[in-house]
Enzyme design. Structure first.
Site, PDB file in Angstrom:
ATOM      1  N   CYS A  77       5.415  -6.135   1.463  1.00  0.00           N
ATOM      2  CA  CYS A  77       5.802  -4.725   1.362  1.00  0.00           C
ATOM      3  C   CYS A  77       5.224  -3.932   2.546  1.00  0.00           C
ATOM      4  O   CYS A  77       5.636  -4.152   3.674  1.00  0.00           O
ATOM      5  CB  CYS A  77       5.366  -4.167   0.004  1.00  0.00           C
ATOM      6  N   TYR A  78       4.229  -3.071   2.324  1.00  0.00           N
ATOM      7  CA  TYR A  78       3.644  -2.339   3.459  1.00  0.00           C
ATOM      8  C   TYR A  78       3.148  -3.327   4.517  1.00  0.00           C
ATOM      9  O   TYR A  78       3.283  -3.093   5.724  1.00  0.00           O
ATOM     10  CB  TYR A  78       2.484  -1.455   2.988  1.00  0.00           C
ATOM     11  N   GLU A 127       4.137 -11.573  -5.965  1.00  0.00           N
ATOM     12  CA  GLU A 127       3.027 -11.759  -6.912  1.00  0.00           C
ATOM     13  C   GLU A 127       3.351 -11.313  -8.334  1.00  0.00           C
ATOM     14  O   GLU A 127       2.640 -11.682  -9.260  1.00  0.00           O
ATOM     15  CB  GLU A 127       1.782 -11.004  -6.401  1.00  0.00           C
ATOM     16  N   HIS A 166       7.887  -8.147  -3.820  1.00  0.00           N
ATOM     17  CA  HIS A 166       6.545  -8.526  -4.303  1.00  0.00           C
ATOM     18  C   HIS A 166       6.569  -9.912  -4.953  1.00  0.00           C
ATOM     19  O   HIS A 166       6.932 -10.033  -6.127  1.00  0.00           O
ATOM     20  CB  HIS A 166       6.033  -7.481  -5.299  1.00  0.00           C
ATOM     21  N   LYS A 184     -11.884 -13.188 -14.359  1.00  0.00           N
ATOM     22  CA  LYS A 184     -12.156 -13.499 -15.775  1.00  0.00           C
ATOM     23  C   LYS A 184     -11.502 -14.814 -16.222  1.00  0.00           C
ATOM     24  O   LYS A 184     -12.127 -15.621 -16.910  1.00  0.00           O
ATOM     25  CB  LYS A 184     -11.641 -12.349 -16.647  1.00  0.00           C
ATOM     26  N   SER A 192     -25.688 -12.513 -24.361  1.00  0.00           N
ATOM     27  CA  SER A 192     -25.162 -11.519 -25.300  1.00  0.00           C
ATOM     28  C   SER A 192     -24.194 -12.152 -26.290  1.00  0.00           C
ATOM     29  O   SER A 192     -23.838 -11.536 -27.283  1.00  0.00           O
ATOM     30  CB  SER A 192     -24.438 -10.428 -24.515  1.00  0.00           C
ATOM     31  N   GLY A 193     -23.757 -13.369 -25.976  1.00  0.00           N
ATOM     32  CA  GLY A 193     -22.707 -13.974 -26.798  1.00  0.00           C
ATOM     33  C   GLY A 193     -21.364 -13.825 -26.109  1.00  0.00           C
ATOM     34  O   GLY A 193     -20.404 -14.516 -26.427  1.00  0.00           O
ATOM     35  N   GLY A 194     -21.275 -12.935 -25.132  1.00  0.00           N
ATOM     36  CA  GLY A 194     -20.042 -12.734 -24.373  1.00  0.00           C
ATOM     37  C   GLY A 194     -19.823 -13.884 -23.402  1.00  0.00           C
ATOM     38  O   GLY A 194     -20.765 -14.592 -23.047  1.00  0.00           O
ATOM     39  N   VAL A 195     -18.574 -14.026 -22.960  1.00  0.00           N
ATOM     40  CA  VAL A 195     -18.229 -15.192 -22.149  1.00  0.00           C
ATOM     41  C   VAL A 195     -18.938 -15.201 -20.793  1.00  0.00           C
ATOM     42  O   VAL A 195     -19.389 -16.253 -20.337  1.00  0.00           O
ATOM     43  CB  VAL A 195     -16.686 -15.342 -22.014  1.00  0.00           C
ATOM     44  N   ASP A 196     -19.100 -14.041 -20.151  1.00  0.00           N
ATOM     45  CA  ASP A 196     -19.694 -14.039 -18.812  1.00  0.00           C
ATOM     46  C   ASP A 196     -21.151 -14.510 -18.831  1.00  0.00           C
ATOM     47  O   ASP A 196     -21.535 -15.394 -18.063  1.00  0.00           O
ATOM     48  CB  ASP A 196     -19.622 -12.639 -18.172  1.00  0.00           C
ATOM     49  N   SER A 197     -21.948 -13.926 -19.712  1.00  0.00           N
ATOM     50  CA  SER A 197     -23.354 -14.337 -19.732  1.00  0.00           C
ATOM     51  C   SER A 197     -23.472 -15.777 -20.221  1.00  0.00           C
ATOM     52  O   SER A 197     -24.345 -16.529 -19.771  1.00  0.00           O
ATOM     53  CB  SER A 197     -24.203 -13.384 -20.584  1.00  0.00           C
ATOM     54  N   GLY A 228       0.850  -1.187   0.000  1.00  0.00           N
ATOM     55  CA  GLY A 228       0.000   0.000   0.000  1.00  0.00           C
ATOM     56  C   GLY A 228       0.879   1.228   0.000  1.00  0.00           C
ATOM     57  O   GLY A 228       2.087   1.139   0.261  1.00  0.00           O
TER      58      GLY A 228
END
Ligand code: XMP
Length: 509
Positions: free
Chosen positions: A83-84, A170, A168, A365, A222-227, A56
């Site tokens: 770190c912080y 990550e 870090h 995602k 919608s055709g999108g991956v999430d829906s 942070g």
């Protein structure tokens, strides 16, 4: 989903915090990113197997420095401070945090023996980004790593389960970061690795089955991956799901056919596909201003959906493809508000439903995609590149007409085909053709032509917020250009966009 192990990533405002959470998940451990202000009893009620304090921008010695309650550090739950977070552990357990030595970028890390560094090379490169450091260790702690300028690059008091790293782990520039994080999860916290997308899918389907049963559910596909993934999970759990797909006529070539084939034919869903192309085109007639086009398309989409929803009647549940970053952005854990730029934003207002279900609200995602594969969706859906709600409507500069849509669909199709053939489709984040309203002179055979310029856009990006233009090899560009000009009537020139975002945007409108 009660039996799964949980890690907590406690957010102190660092720039890599979502990344830490994603890294933990990649090691098959479920984690939640929560603000440092979350009360200790609420955190401990989650029965975490461990807690990570993130980095942070603050200094522990400042008056209003973000801190945690002592009870959290003394709870016996293992803590890794990054770190912080490392400085905070030192500060709260009697050590001294001082200013300097500043380190930014790669440093050589030398580690001592520790459960955290099992299997880690004695010397490796790590990523540092700090201007404060642990000047004096707290009593009972030992330094377990150093760099040439930072004497306490890592510290620990194994008996109390307290660990800190100044670097870090990550970020990918820390060579042994993945191993170090894994060691904390598995060696220190006793992780079992029970967070897999196979487990998630089967547990979610069970939970949805219990919650929804035979009740009526509606989903806008919608055709999108999430829906797509959200709807498919619900479909596997409930017999009474109706999906509505509004084809605004501004989709890419063959896209609607593919959606119908996958969801209706392969998955066996009750899919209503509304062919509303002409309706959208007539609303768009004469409109050239991009934002106006967006508004018209958005409003018409809601209208068409509302009409379909009315025919279906009242439902018990409305499925939304909200994912974890939306939940985090909307205020961490609070019920996710539907983002205004969401493709189907506004739907809840026009549907008569009792409750929203969001089966993906715990997923990042990349996890949504992995889950999509687990439940049998094809790569064409799961790996679909981002596609704007207004579709080709904002990739045709100027007025949108049926003829222009057709021309753009053909050019875009060739572009996508050649990018895939060259094996570039995975490394380019988003790529598409644009039909400009500029006409230029050309010569074909003995004929003079006066046709439109087609723009090609391809960008590399992580989240679409910033982007760089993709360095597509010249020979691939040449093939694309030559095919488009030869095969698509109405285009006689191709231009490649070499502008980054910022200052440009990804889309041209
Ligand atoms: P820009 O052009 O703003 O695009 O750099 C960033 C990302 O957002 C997508 N985009 C949209 N998505 N409705 C959407 O659902 C829109 O109106 C819209 N405009 C841009 C764009 O494709 C890119 O992925």
């Amino acid at each position: 989903m009660d039996s799964r192990q949980t890690m907590i990533v406690l957010d102190f405002g660092g720039q890599y915090n979502q990344l830490i959470a994603r890294r933990v998940r990649e090691h098959n451990v479920y984690c939640e990113l929560l603000p440092y202000t979350t009360p200790t009893d609420k955190l401990l009620a989650k029965k975490p197997i461990g807690i990570i304090f993130t980095g942070g921008p603050s200094n522990t010695f400042d008056e209003n420095a973000p801190k945690v309650e002592r009870a959290l550090i003394e709870s016996g739950v293992p803590v890794l401070g990054i770190c912080y977070g490392c400085q905070l552990i030192a500060d709260m357990t009697g050590g001294v945090v001082g200013q300097g030595p500043r380190e930014y970028g790669r440093q050589t890390l030398t580690v001592e023996s520790s459960a955290l560094f099992e299997g880690v090379k004695k010397q490796s490169l790590c990523w540092m980004s700090h201007s404060n450091y642990v000047e004096k260790l707290p009593a009972g702690f030992r330094a377990t790593a150093s760099t040439p300028t930072c004497p306490v690059a890592a510290m620990e008091c194994a008996e109390r389960g307290l660990y800190g790293v100044q670097f870090h782990p990550e970020v990918m520039h820390t060579e042994e970061g993945e191993k170090i994080l894994r060691n904390f999860l598995y060696n220190v916290c006793g992780a079992k690795g029970d967070w897999t997308m196979g487990n998630f899918a089967s547990m979610t389907i069970d939970a949805l089955r219990k919650k929804i049963g035979n009740k009526k559910v509606l989903c806008a596909l919608s055709g999108g991956v999430d829906s797509a993934v959200a709807a498919t999970l619900v479909h596997k759990a409930c017999p009474n799901l109706v999906c509505v797909y509004v084809d605004h006529g501004l989709m890419r070539k063959n896209e609607t056919e593919e959606i119908v084939r996958v969801f209706r034919d392969e998955q066996g869903m009750n899919l209503i596909a509304v062919d509303a192309g002409e309706r959208f085109l007539s609303k768009l007639a004469g409109v050239t201003e991009p934002e106006k086009k967006r508004k018209i398309i958005g409003a018409e989409f809601i209208k068409v959906f509302e009409e379909e929803a009315k025919k279906i009647g009242a439902v018990d549940y409305l499925v939304q493809g909200t994912i974890y970053p939306d939940v985090i952005e909307s205020g961490l854990g609070a019920s996710a508000k539907i983002k205004s730029h969401h493709n189907v934003g506004g739907l809840p207002d026009v549907v008569d439903f009792k409750e929203i279900v969001e089966p993906l609200r715990d997923l990042f995602k990349d996890e949504v995609r992995a889950c999509g594969f687990e439940i049998g969706l094809p790569a064409s859906i799961v790996l679909r590149q981002p596609f704007p709600g207004p579709g080709l409507g904002i990739r045709i500069i100027g007025e949108v007409t049926a003829e222009k849509v057709k021309v753009l669909q053909e050019a875009d199709y060739i572009y996508r085909e050649e990018i895939a053939k060259a094996g570039l489709d995975k490394e380019i984040w988003q790529y598409f053709a644009v039909l400009t309203n500029v006409q230029t002179v050309g010569v074909m055979g003995d004929e003079r032509t006066y046709d439109r310029v087609c723009g090609l856009r391809a960008v590399t990006s992580v989240d679409g917020m910033t982007a760089d233009w993709a360095r597509i090899p010249y020979d691939v560009l040449e093939t694309i250009s030559s095919r488009i000009v030869n095969e698509v009537k109405g285009i006689n020139r191709v231009a490649y966009d070499i502008t980054s975002k910022p200052p440009a945007t990804i889309e041209w409108e």
